[in-house]
Design a protein around this motif. Structure first.
Motif, PDB file in Angstrom:
ATOM      1  N   ALA A 172      42.874  20.666  39.482  1.00 51.39           N
ATOM      2  CA  ALA A 172      42.867  21.692  40.521  1.00 51.39           C
ATOM      3  C   ALA A 172      43.670  22.885  40.025  1.00 51.39           C
ATOM      4  CB  ALA A 172      43.454  21.151  41.826  1.00 51.39           C
ATOM      5  N   CYS A 173      43.335  24.057  40.526  1.00 57.21           N
ATOM      6  CA  CYS A 173      44.048  25.287  40.177  1.00 57.21           C
ATOM      7  C   CYS A 173      44.881  25.713  41.378  1.00 57.21           C
ATOM      8  CB  CYS A 173      43.060  26.386  39.795  1.00 57.21           C
ATOM      9  SG  CYS A 173      43.851  27.919  39.228  1.00 57.21           S
ATOM     10  N   VAL A 174      46.217  25.696  41.218  1.00 56.12           N
ATOM     11  CA  VAL A 174      47.130  26.053  42.308  1.00 56.12           C
ATOM     12  C   VAL A 174      48.247  26.906  41.738  1.00 56.12           C
ATOM     13  CG1 VAL A 174      48.707  25.199  44.079  1.00 56.12           C
ATOM     14  CG2 VAL A 174      46.605  23.926  43.573  1.00 56.12           C
ATOM     15  N   ASN A 175      48.463  28.088  42.323  1.00 55.39           N
ATOM     16  CA  ASN A 175      49.558  28.972  41.927  1.00 55.39           C
ATOM     17  C   ASN A 175      49.560  29.298  40.429  1.00 55.39           C
ATOM     18  OD1 ASN A 175      50.532  29.052  44.580  1.00 55.39           O
ATOM     19  ND2 ASN A 175      51.828  27.249  44.265  1.00 55.39           N
ATOM     20  N   GLY A 176      48.382  29.551  39.884  1.00 58.53           N
ATOM     21  CA  GLY A 176      48.289  29.939  38.477  1.00 58.53           C
ATOM     22  C   GLY A 176      48.477  28.807  37.513  1.00 58.53           C
ATOM     23  N   VAL A 177      48.403  27.575  37.974  1.00 51.59           N
ATOM     24  CA  VAL A 177      48.580  26.401  37.119  1.00 51.59           C
ATOM     25  C   VAL A 177      47.410  25.462  37.345  1.00 51.59           C
ATOM     26  CG1 VAL A 177      50.026  24.412  36.569  1.00 51.59           C
ATOM     27  CG2 VAL A 177      51.093  26.599  37.175  1.00 51.59           C
ATOM     28  N   GLY A 234      30.548  31.287  35.757  1.00 51.07           N
ATOM     29  CA  GLY A 234      31.139  32.346  36.558  1.00 51.07           C
ATOM     30  C   GLY A 234      30.493  32.411  37.919  1.00 51.07           C
ATOM     31  N   GLY A 235      30.695  33.533  38.601  1.00 45.19           N
ATOM     32  CA  GLY A 235      30.057  33.734  39.876  1.00 45.19           C
ATOM     33  C   GLY A 235      30.933  33.414  41.045  1.00 45.19           C
ATOM     34  N   GLY A 236      32.247  33.288  40.882  1.00 43.96           N
ATOM     35  CA  GLY A 236      33.152  33.000  41.986  1.00 43.96           C
ATOM     36  C   GLY A 236      33.214  34.154  42.961  1.00 43.96           C
ATOM     37  N   SER A 237      33.697  33.831  44.170  1.00 43.98           N
ATOM     38  CA  SER A 237      33.763  34.871  45.188  1.00 43.98           C
ATOM     39  C   SER A 237      35.092  35.584  45.210  1.00 43.98           C
ATOM     40  CB  SER A 237      33.488  34.237  46.563  1.00 43.98           C
ATOM     41  OG  SER A 237      34.454  33.244  46.839  1.00 43.98           O
ATOM     42  N   GLY A 238      36.055  35.180  44.350  1.00 41.73           N
ATOM     43  CA  GLY A 238      37.354  35.820  44.340  1.00 41.73           C
ATOM     44  C   GLY A 238      37.308  37.177  43.686  1.00 41.73           C
ATOM     45  N   ALA A 239      38.467  37.818  43.606  1.00 43.64           N
ATOM     46  CA  ALA A 239      38.548  39.136  42.996  1.00 43.64           C
ATOM     47  C   ALA A 239      38.198  39.056  41.517  1.00 43.64           C
ATOM     48  CB  ALA A 239      39.950  39.692  43.176  1.00 43.64           C
ATOM     49  N   THR A 240      37.601  40.100  41.012  1.00 41.12           N
ATOM     50  CA  THR A 240      37.209  40.125  39.600  1.00 41.12           C
ATOM     51  C   THR A 240      38.094  41.042  38.782  1.00 41.12           C
ATOM     52  OG1 THR A 240      35.606  41.871  40.065  1.00 41.12           O
ATOM     53  CG2 THR A 240      34.806  39.593  40.132  1.00 41.12           C
ATOM     54  N   SER A 241      39.217  41.478  39.346  1.00 39.68           N
ATOM     55  CA  SER A 241      40.155  42.309  38.605  1.00 39.68           C
ATOM     56  C   SER A 241      41.536  41.677  38.655  1.00 39.68           C
ATOM     57  CB  SER A 241      40.200  43.728  39.185  1.00 39.68           C
ATOM     58  OG  SER A 241      40.633  43.696  40.529  1.00 39.68           O
ATOM     59  N   CYS A 242      42.354  42.000  37.660  1.00 40.56           N
ATOM     60  CA  CYS A 242      43.685  41.421  37.584  1.00 40.56           C
ATOM     61  C   CYS A 242      44.581  42.386  36.830  1.00 40.56           C
ATOM     62  CB  CYS A 242      43.642  40.061  36.894  1.00 40.56           C
ATOM     63  SG  CYS A 242      42.925  40.145  35.242  1.00 40.56           S
ATOM     64  N   SER A 243      45.897  42.087  36.823  1.00 38.97           N
ATOM     65  CA  SER A 243      46.843  43.027  36.228  1.00 38.97           C
ATOM     66  C   SER A 243      47.587  42.471  35.027  1.00 38.97           C
ATOM     67  CB  SER A 243      47.862  43.479  37.290  1.00 38.97           C
ATOM     68  OG  SER A 243      48.542  42.349  37.820  1.00 38.97           O
ATOM     69  N   THR A 244      47.759  41.133  34.959  1.00 39.98           N
ATOM     70  CA  THR A 244      48.545  40.548  33.871  1.00 39.98           C
ATOM     71  C   THR A 244      47.608  39.926  32.836  1.00 39.98           C
ATOM     72  OG1 THR A 244      50.324  40.052  35.431  1.00 39.98           O
ATOM     73  CG2 THR A 244      50.380  38.934  33.289  1.00 39.98           C
ATOM     74  N   ASN A 245      47.486  40.559  31.677  1.00 39.66           N
ATOM     75  CA  ASN A 245      46.563  40.085  30.657  1.00 39.66           C
ATOM     76  C   ASN A 245      46.954  38.697  30.173  1.00 39.66           C
ATOM     77  OD1 ASN A 245      44.262  40.542  29.051  1.00 39.66           O
ATOM     78  ND2 ASN A 245      45.537  41.025  27.289  1.00 39.66           N
ATOM     79  N   GLY A 246      45.990  37.765  30.149  1.00 39.30           N
ATOM     80  CA  GLY A 246      46.233  36.413  29.681  1.00 39.30           C
ATOM     81  C   GLY A 246      46.650  35.442  30.763  1.00 39.30           C
ATOM     82  N   ALA A 247      46.884  35.920  31.995  1.00 41.79           N
ATOM     83  CA  ALA A 247      47.335  35.037  33.065  1.00 41.79           C
ATOM     84  C   ALA A 247      46.187  34.208  33.612  1.00 41.79           C
ATOM     85  CB  ALA A 247      47.963  35.853  34.194  1.00 41.79           C
ATOM     86  N   VAL A 248      46.522  32.995  34.068  1.00 36.20           N
ATOM     87  CA  VAL A 248      45.550  32.148  34.759  1.00 36.20           C
ATOM     88  C   VAL A 248      45.526  32.550  36.225  1.00 36.20           C
ATOM     89  CG1 VAL A 248      44.944  29.785  35.409  1.00 36.20           C
ATOM     90  CG2 VAL A 248      45.913  30.260  33.153  1.00 36.20           C
ATOM     91  N   VAL A 249      44.340  32.799  36.773  1.00 38.57           N
ATOM     92  CA  VAL A 249      44.177  33.220  38.163  1.00 38.57           C
ATOM     93  C   VAL A 249      43.349  32.165  38.874  1.00 38.57           C
ATOM     94  CG1 VAL A 249      43.405  35.060  39.698  1.00 38.57           C
ATOM     95  CG2 VAL A 249      44.245  35.611  37.400  1.00 38.57           C
ATOM     96  N   CYS A 250      43.783  31.750  40.044  1.00 40.88           N
ATOM     97  CA  CYS A 250      43.073  30.733  40.819  1.00 40.88           C
ATOM     98  C   CYS A 250      42.216  31.387  41.885  1.00 40.88           C
ATOM     99  CB  CYS A 250      44.055  29.766  41.489  1.00 40.88           C
ATOM    100  SG  CYS A 250      45.047  28.804  40.314  1.00 40.88           S
ATOM    101  N   ASN A 251      41.027  30.852  42.082  1.00 36.69           N
ATOM    102  CA  ASN A 251      40.149  31.239  43.191  1.00 36.69           C
ATOM    103  C   ASN A 251      39.937  29.983  44.015  1.00 36.69           C
ATOM    104  OD1 ASN A 251      38.376  32.553  44.893  1.00 36.69           O
ATOM    105  ND2 ASN A 251      36.614  32.277  43.530  1.00 36.69           N
ATOM    106  N   GLY A 252      40.920  29.682  44.863  1.00 30.66           N
ATOM    107  CA  GLY A 252      40.931  28.385  45.496  1.00 30.66           C
ATOM    108  C   GLY A 252      41.355  27.350  44.452  1.00 30.66           C
TER     109      GLY A 252
END
Length: 392
Positions: A361-366, A321-339
């Motif tokens: 690579a992580c792009v657009n939740g994929v 862990g330790g990324g600089s992106g947001a640490t909160s989200c709204s859709t449970n179970g969704a993949v979130v990209c930080n760059g």
């Protein structure tokens, strides 16, 4: 041999025999016939060949101090003793004796005279008539020996049934044959000593050896669980999909070998693919594509190298862990990209970041593998070995 030498040898033999130890109190069965030698298998238990004549009944109240008095001087350097009770008033070889006290080392003494020992009957002993036994495994007798004397007792203030009595450990029976024998020149360390144990001053005890040692109907030896009882199978589950080396939200796996995937503790969770980035691992790895049906707006991508710089990006090392992106989200179970280089799963509104596997690579939740022409959807990202053909 002269007559005088025969007389001297006979006197010496009698003196040695008379020097052995026997129980004086409680008063034994058939006390007028009692001898002080070791017991044989045919005489077990209690020197049975003498019979079980009650010359004196020994009253014993539960919880009151009782005294074992021993007589004799050939203590053979000590050894170990047990005090036990049988509910049989005419014991046989099949009678069960339950331990109430164990003396490990120094018993019945280490000098020239046998000691006395205090003891109490536990509350588990049922009321009524029973048999008290003293057993001794000598230390320096030159051969495996068992001494045993028994006495009639009448118990008061005890239990009304024998359920608790049956849970006491069994008396050790050894040195009658080679199925269980004490270690020469050592006191016996009892496999089931019970709750009342008196240790000798010297650390000279070893467990007996043999297939029959320590077998107990009740007492302190717990049953061993079956190795397979309640244990998950360690065999990997067959699958046509490559397994990730780093589970989402977990710690890095020490070995790159495929392992069984444990069921997630959070029902409905999503597993993202990955691949080991251990030194020497190929940069292009066959992985599973994970797509979500409801992905949040992607975070602003952070390229790992300046476009057009010609400097290939280093394969990332998995982290917890330790990324600089947001640490909160709204859709449970969704993949979130930080760059492109970090991803996380939305777990009850929270995100824990970790690096993507090498070659992905992580792009657009994929999360997907990088294309072989060194391009991904956005932004441009060059793998260290992306230009190599498959199987190079």
């Amino acid at each position: 041999m002269s007559f005088q030498k025969i007389i001297l040898a006979t006197i010496a033999l009698l003196a040695t025999t008379n020097a052995h130890v026997l129980m004086k109190s409680p008063v034994p069965y058939s006390v007028d016939k009692l001898d002080n030698g070791p017991i044989s298998k045919a005489q077990y238990p209690c020197k049975a060949q003498n019979g079980f004549t009650v010359s004196t009944m020994n009253p014993m109240a539960v919880g009151s101090k009782q005294t074992l008095q021993l007589s004799g001087s050939a203590v053979h350097g000590g050894g170990s003793c047990q005090l036990s009770i049988s509910l049989d008033t005419t014991p046989t070889a099949s009678s069960v004796f339950k331990v109430i006290k164990s003396m490990e080392g120094g018993c019945p003494g280490i000098d020239s005279q046998a000691n006395s020992y205090d003891f109490e009957l536990p509350a588990s002993i049922p009321n009524g008539k029973a048999t008290f036994a003293w057993t001794w495994f000598s230390k320096l007798s030159g051969q495996p020996e068992l001494y045993m004397n028994c006495a009639p007792i009448e118990v008061t203030g005890g239990a009304s049934d024998k359920s608790a009595f049956e849970a006491l450990p069994d008396m050790l029976v050894a040195n009658l044959d080679d199925s269980c024998e004490s270690v020469p020149n050592f006191a016996v360390q009892f496999p089931n000593p019970g709750s009342a144990v008196q240790k000798g001053s010297a650390n000279d005890a070893k467990p007996p050896v043999g297939a029959a040692c320590g077998k107990s109907v009740g007492g302190n030896t717990p049953a061993q669980p079956s190795p397979s009882a309640g244990q998950p199978s360690s065999a990997p589950q067959s699958s046509s999909v490559a397994q990730p080396s780093v589970p989402v939200g977990g710690q890095p796996v020490a070995s790159p070998k495929p392992t069984a995937t444990a069921a997630p503790s959070n029902p409905g969770g999503v597993f993202a693919p990955g691949a080991s980035s251990v030194a020497g691992a190929p940069a292009v790895t066959s992985t599973t594509l994970v797509t979500v049906t409801a992905a949040p707006s992607p975070a602003k991508p952070t390229p790992s190298a300046a476009p057009g710089s010609g400097t290939p990006a280093k394969p990332s090392t998995p982290s917890s862990g330790g990324g600089s992106g947001a640490t909160s989200c709204s859709t449970n179970g969704a993949v979130v990209c930080n760059g492109e280089k970090q991803f996380g799963l939305c777990n009850n509104g929270n995100v824990v970041w970790q690096d993507v596997a090498a070659g992905t690579a992580c792009v657009n939740g994929v999360i997907s593998k990088r294309s072989f022409n060194s391009r991904v959807t956005r932004p441009r990202y060059r793998s260290p070995r992306a230009a190599m053909p498959i199987g190079y």
